[in-house]
Design an enzyme around this catalytic site. Sequence first.
Site, PDB file in Angstrom:
ATOM      1  N   GLU A  64       0.839  -1.202   0.000  1.00  0.00           N
ATOM      2  CA  GLU A  64       0.000   0.000   0.000  1.00  0.00           C
ATOM      3  C   GLU A  64       0.877   1.258   0.000  1.00  0.00           C
ATOM      4  OE1 GLU A  64      -3.768   1.699   2.665  1.00  0.00           O
ATOM      5  OE2 GLU A  64      -2.445   0.158   3.473  1.00  0.00           O
ATOM      6  N   CYS A  88      -5.737  -3.082   1.379  1.00  0.00           N
ATOM      7  CA  CYS A  88      -5.615  -3.235   2.820  1.00  0.00           C
ATOM      8  C   CYS A  88      -6.950  -3.525   3.517  1.00  0.00           C
ATOM      9  CB  CYS A  88      -4.924  -2.008   3.398  1.00  0.00           C
ATOM     10  SG  CYS A  88      -4.291  -2.239   5.090  1.00  0.00           S
ATOM     11  N   LYS A 105      -9.129   3.247  -2.615  1.00  0.00           N
ATOM     12  CA  LYS A 105      -9.521   2.559  -1.383  1.00  0.00           C
ATOM     13  C   LYS A 105     -10.867   3.071  -0.890  1.00  0.00           C
ATOM     14  CE  LYS A 105      -7.519   1.303   3.117  1.00  0.00           C
ATOM     15  NZ  LYS A 105      -6.334   1.488   3.988  1.00  0.00           N
TER      16      LYS A 105
END
Length: 260
Positions: A41, A145, A111
């Site tokens: 990430e 994530c 994200k």
Amino acid sequence: MRIACLQAACGATDVRQLLEKLRTAARRAADEGAKLLVTPEISIGGYPLQAGNLAQAAGPVDGERCAEVSAIAREFGIGIVHGWPETDGPALYNSARLVAPGGETLAVYRKAHLYGRAERARFTPGEEGVVQVSFGALTLGMLICYDVEFPETVRAHALAGTDLLLVPTGLMRPWEFVARTLVPARAFESQLYIAYANWTGDNGGLSFCGHTTVAAPDGTTHAVTGDREDLLVVDIDPLVLKRARASTTYLRDRRPELYA
């Protein structure tokens, strides 16, 4: 298809150093026959993400930083998944970009599930849940994530036909359980491969737990077990997908009318 996942040692946050780390990993992955390299990430930016490295790393998808990653992909003829702080007008996203071996952008994912107060204060959440692209014989999808910790996100990819889910991550201690147990469970219950590439080591008060993992739909896993920087190279086998989906029929046996 052979893929490589970079477990990167945190510490360097200078963009030039991070690009050189990426270049070294791309060379090694290509030398080992990998067609795709997955990195952690915000691999262009690093942690902790503060004003200095944020200003260096941030930019639009057609900006300088993405162009530099594209040049590395072309140099070694390998696809690359990298993370960076994406700017789009006034908004800042925690994004991952899939680059083709020829350097062109194949997909960008923002994200959607932001973790913690600091991340929510800095980034705008993405609004597209399933981002997919064809790559060779496989359908690839992307999450970042915390996204993979929601079963709905992975199941949505499975129902849309994703074969290999690419997940750049920044998993910290003491949540090693996510990499060791939850990610393999997600791959098994949704009948797809998951490539989960993490940072390792301590920097700026943050402690990353490593355990970069490729989990298969048949319950098998490959992982980096130590805290070292390393490259995990794994073959993604369409026959494993086919056999696992035939023998473990979760997707076919669902009763969505009961889940509303």
